[in-house]
Scaffold this motif. Structure first.
Motif, PDB file in Angstrom:
ATOM      1  N   ASP A 432     -11.413  -7.821   0.843  1.00 33.90           N
ATOM      2  CA  ASP A 432     -10.896  -6.718   0.082  1.00 33.90           C
ATOM      3  C   ASP A 432     -11.529  -6.954  -1.325  1.00 33.90           C
ATOM      4  OD1 ASP A 432      -9.307  -8.762  -0.909  1.00 33.90           O
ATOM      5  OD2 ASP A 432      -7.315  -7.797  -0.189  1.00 33.90           O
ATOM      6  N   GLY A 433     -12.292  -7.968  -1.570  1.00 34.32           N
ATOM      7  CA  GLY A 433     -12.856  -8.237  -2.756  1.00 34.32           C
ATOM      8  C   GLY A 433     -12.232  -9.312  -3.727  1.00 34.32           C
ATOM      9  N   ARG A 548      -8.017  -3.077  -3.160  1.00 33.21           N
ATOM     10  CA  ARG A 548      -9.451  -3.423  -2.894  1.00 33.21           C
ATOM     11  C   ARG A 548     -10.209  -2.657  -3.864  1.00 33.21           C
ATOM     12  NH1 ARG A 548     -11.100  -3.343   1.741  1.00 33.21           N
ATOM     13  NH2 ARG A 548      -8.882  -3.855   2.668  1.00 33.21           N
ATOM     14  N   ARG A 549     -11.402  -3.204  -4.147  1.00 30.77           N
ATOM     15  CA  ARG A 549     -12.432  -2.486  -5.065  1.00 30.77           C
ATOM     16  C   ARG A 549     -13.070  -1.380  -4.773  1.00 30.77           C
ATOM     17  NH1 ARG A 549     -11.460  -6.068  -8.906  1.00 30.77           N
ATOM     18  NH2 ARG A 549     -11.440  -8.270  -8.892  1.00 30.77           N
ATOM     19  N   GLU A 550     -13.172  -1.261  -3.474  1.00 34.01           N
ATOM     20  CA  GLU A 550     -14.191  -0.081  -2.995  1.00 34.01           C
ATOM     21  C   GLU A 550     -13.333   0.727  -1.725  1.00 34.01           C
ATOM     22  OE1 GLU A 550     -16.752   1.018  -4.607  1.00 34.01           O
ATOM     23  OE2 GLU A 550     -17.025  -0.675  -5.721  1.00 34.01           O
ATOM     24  N   PRO A 551     -13.521   1.767  -1.632  1.00 37.67           N
ATOM     25  CA  PRO A 551     -12.868   2.568  -0.608  1.00 37.67           C
ATOM     26  C   PRO A 551     -13.626   1.775   0.757  1.00 37.67           C
ATOM     27  CG  PRO A 551     -13.748   4.110  -1.896  1.00 37.67           C
ATOM     28  CD  PRO A 551     -14.312   2.961  -2.355  1.00 37.67           C
ATOM     29  N   THR A 559     -10.608   7.200   5.656  1.00 40.34           N
ATOM     30  CA  THR A 559     -10.913   6.100   4.652  1.00 40.34           C
ATOM     31  C   THR A 559      -9.649   6.053   3.835  1.00 40.34           C
ATOM     32  OG1 THR A 559     -12.978   7.608   4.231  1.00 40.34           O
ATOM     33  CG2 THR A 559     -11.972   6.306   2.303  1.00 40.34           C
ATOM     34  N   TYR A 561      -8.349   4.498   0.369  1.00 41.78           N
ATOM     35  CA  TYR A 561      -8.730   4.385  -1.111  1.00 41.78           C
ATOM     36  C   TYR A 561      -7.882   3.049  -1.934  1.00 41.78           C
ATOM     37  CZ  TYR A 561     -10.914   8.681  -0.192  1.00 41.78           C
ATOM     38  OH  TYR A 561     -11.863   9.792   0.406  1.00 41.78           O
ATOM     39  N   PRO A 562      -8.799   2.627  -2.710  1.00 43.06           N
ATOM     40  CA  PRO A 562      -8.275   1.451  -3.410  1.00 43.06           C
ATOM     41  C   PRO A 562      -6.751   1.383  -3.843  1.00 43.06           C
ATOM     42  CG  PRO A 562     -10.385   1.825  -4.166  1.00 43.06           C
ATOM     43  CD  PRO A 562      -9.969   3.256  -3.478  1.00 43.06           C
TER      44      PRO A 562
END
Length: 622
Positions: A432-433, A548-551, A559, A561-562
């Motif tokens: 997730d970053g 998370r940093r990006e979708p 999708t 979303y963060p």
């Protein structure tokens, strides 16, 4: 004394054990030639073993079957087995050897047995979830209670009642009566990066010291290796290091801590058990030989017992305490002190001494091993029941508790999810970053609550949760579909313990009934937390930040979303602090108030103090 023959013998046994594979399902052929599954076995799962003072008999507490087994050590056979209660967890003999005490964790009782007939002499109610038990004298027991009450209960056997309840730090488990017989040590496996050993003065019945071990998790065994010198087994987690560091051995190490009580304040020296290319995952039970020479440690994740030179360990720890307190936090720190590595059965959890013989309880082999410390003889095995048939569920449990699926056997699923639960720690997972931490979720009660993980990324437990975790987070080899299905079956079978916030008959208290009306009405919780497990399986933004940093686009086209998080189940939530995706909330009150400034997580701003208490009471009762 352990000689070269012993070391050669057990070096060979270690190699053989490492080359072996996990057992497969046992099947039989019908007369027609068709294969059919064997009958469903009754597993015992011995989680603790105690030895009668004269060394002739042993008792095991069998967690799965709810029984105790009496073992004739001389004739190497099970002499008798009786049902005892729900989830027996610990067993201890009195000094005469004529009585034994057993904790029944899921029915809040300690049972007194007469030995050898195994006649029930008494059943005594205790605070919630009695875990370990020790005899203080002929008339009193000490019982650690790890559930709602988080206390040590002093039980008076003459009256059959709990006479004192001593509050201790969170999640008390292992108990140890020190040689002075005036001090009780309590291993408190707190849901935090710091674990504690509490010392209780048995004359005043008060906690006189709280000794911190940091960093630590899975605080398991306690042993006194010399007067005023304790050894505790545990893990050394590094949750602030990204899991990209598994190959460097920087994520979860297996360790022991030597605690010097003769210092003021007591000093702690932690030493890694692990080597550079070989790890000893999930150290658990620990025992000192009668002559004080050898310290035996059951390593539950690698199916081995390691033997250490106890006096040399104390000398090394004293030296490090004065010169280099962090010097033990190096790989191979105790390698020069090792005197043997003994392969035993699956998931050894408890060890005890009968003279020069070490008795090892193998939880997932349904057996005990007898290891001679004065000989190179191969350990003898005594089976407690049917260990031939391995069901899919049992295979999943074996995989869950085995570090063989991790790079260099560093840790197992149970390292982060002991008993299928949680250590309470938050980790930086790379998917997730980096720099975003996620709290370890309990697996208790997750069946029927898909999707899984904090943001609902996993549609299935096996393929989408266990598979990526083993291959990526644990840096292990990809698992077969058969193994993934077995892991999923086991994880989905884990249920929460009985809820102590309800009445004995399982109904709600009056306060919880009032809270239920608020939950379904004024507070609005039911909009998201509904259904049998109190989750709607959808994602919501409740103002707690990003996960998370990006979708992330899922295979089904949806999708994430963060700032969206999966609505978590609430069944068993009383037993799984801390809360929220990063573990910032220590209590349910914090979730509803401190970290709910915009009322996105329940309409709580308009609740009166009394209403808030009622709502919390209901949530804890789920």
């Amino acid at each position: 004394m352990l000689g070269r023959a012993f070391l050669r013998r057990h070096a060979v046994l270690v190699v053989v054990a490492l080359l072996g594979s996990l057992p497969c399902w046992n099947v039989s052929r019908a007369a027609s030639g068709q294969r059919k599954p064997s009958p469903e076995p009754t597993y015992r799962s011995p989680v603790d073993v105690a030895i009668q003072p004269d060394g002739g008999l042993a008792l095991t507490a069998n967690e799965t079957s709810g029984t105790v087994s009496l073992i004739d050590l001389a004739n190497r056979r099970v002499a008798k087995e009786i049902p005892i209660g729900k989830r027996p967890t610990a067993v201890a003999f009195d000094r005469s050897g004529n009585r034994a005490a057993i904790t029944c964790r899921y029915q809040d009782e300690v049972v007194i047995l007469g030995v050898p007939r195994l006649r029930v002499l008494a059943r005594i109610s205790t605070p919630n979830q009695p875990y370990d038990v020790v005899w203080l004298d002929e008339h009193r027991l000490a019982v650690s209670c790890t559930g709602k009450d988080e206390a040590v209960a002093i039980v008076d056997l003459d009256s059959g009642q709990v006479e004192h309840v001593i509050t201790v730090p969170q999640n008390p488990k292992a108990l140890l009566l020190l040689s002075d017989r005036r001090t009780l040590a309590v291993a408190c496996d707190c849901y935090d990066i710091t674990r504690e050993i509490a010392l209780i003065d048995l004359r005043s019945l008060k906690v006189t010291a709280r000794i911190q071990i940091n960093p630590a998790s899975n605080l398991a065994g306690l042993c006194e290796v010399a007067p005023n010198v304790l050894v505790a087994t545990h893990l050394v987690p590094k949750p602030f290091v990204p899991l990209t560091q598994v190959r460097q051995g920087w994520v979860n190490n297996n360790a022991l801590s030597v605690v010097f009580l003769d210092r003021n304040p007591p000093s702690v020296v932690t030493l890694y058990l692990d080597d550079v290319h070989r790890y000893f995952a999930n150290p658990a039970g620990i025992a000192l030989s009668r002559d004080g020479k050898y310290l035996s440690i059951a390593c539950a994740g690698v199916d081995e017992v390691i033997l250490l030179d106890a006096p040399a360990l104390v000398r090394l720890a004293r030296k490090l305490s004065g010169e280099d307190p962090g010097g033990g936090l190096r790989l191979q720190a105790v390698r020069p002190l090792r005197r043997g590595i003994v392969p035993v059965g699956r998931n050894p959890r408890s060890v005890a001494l009968a003279g020069e013989m070490l008795v090892v309880a193998n939880r997932l082999s349904d057996s005990v091993h007898l290891v001679r410390l004065d000989s190179a003889a191969k350990p003898a095995e005594i089976r407690l029941g049917n260990t031939e048939t391995i069901t899919q569920l049992r295979r999943g449990e074996i995989l869950f508790n085995s570090a063989s699926i991790c790079f260099q056997r560093q840790f197992s699923c149970a390292s982060c999810h002991p008993e299928g639960h949680t250590t309470g720690l938050s980790w930086d997972l790379e998917d997730d970053g980096l720099g975003i931490i996620k709290n370890i979720k309990s697996f208790r009660g997750i069946s029927g609550t898909a999707p899984f993980r904090w943001q609902g990324e996993a549609a299935e437990v096996g393929a989408n949760e266990c598979g990526p975790t083993v291959a990526l987070a644990m840096r292990g080899s990809p698992l077969s579909d058969e193994d993934l299905n077995a892991l999923e079956a086991f994880v989905l079978s884990i249920e929460p313990p009985p809820n102590p916030y309800r009445r004995p008959d399982g109904t709600l208290t009056e306060q919880a009934e009032r809270g239920k009306r608020l939950f379904e009405g004024k507070a609005g919780c039911i909009k998201c937390h509904n259904g049998p497990r109190f989750t709607n399986g959808k994602r919501r933004d409740v103002g707690t930040g990003i996960g998370r940093r990006e979708p992330l686009t899922l295979p089904n086209g949806r999708t994430i979303y963060p700032s969206q998080f999966d609505v978590p189940r609430l069944v068993g939530v009383w037993d799984s602090p801390p809360y929220l995706h990063d573990g910032r909330a220590k209590t349910i009150r914090d979730v509803l108030t401190t970290f709910n400034p915009e009322d996105k997580h329940g309409n709580c701003a308009d609740l009166s103090p009394a209403e808030l208490e009622d709502l919390i009471a209901y949530v804890l009762s789920l």
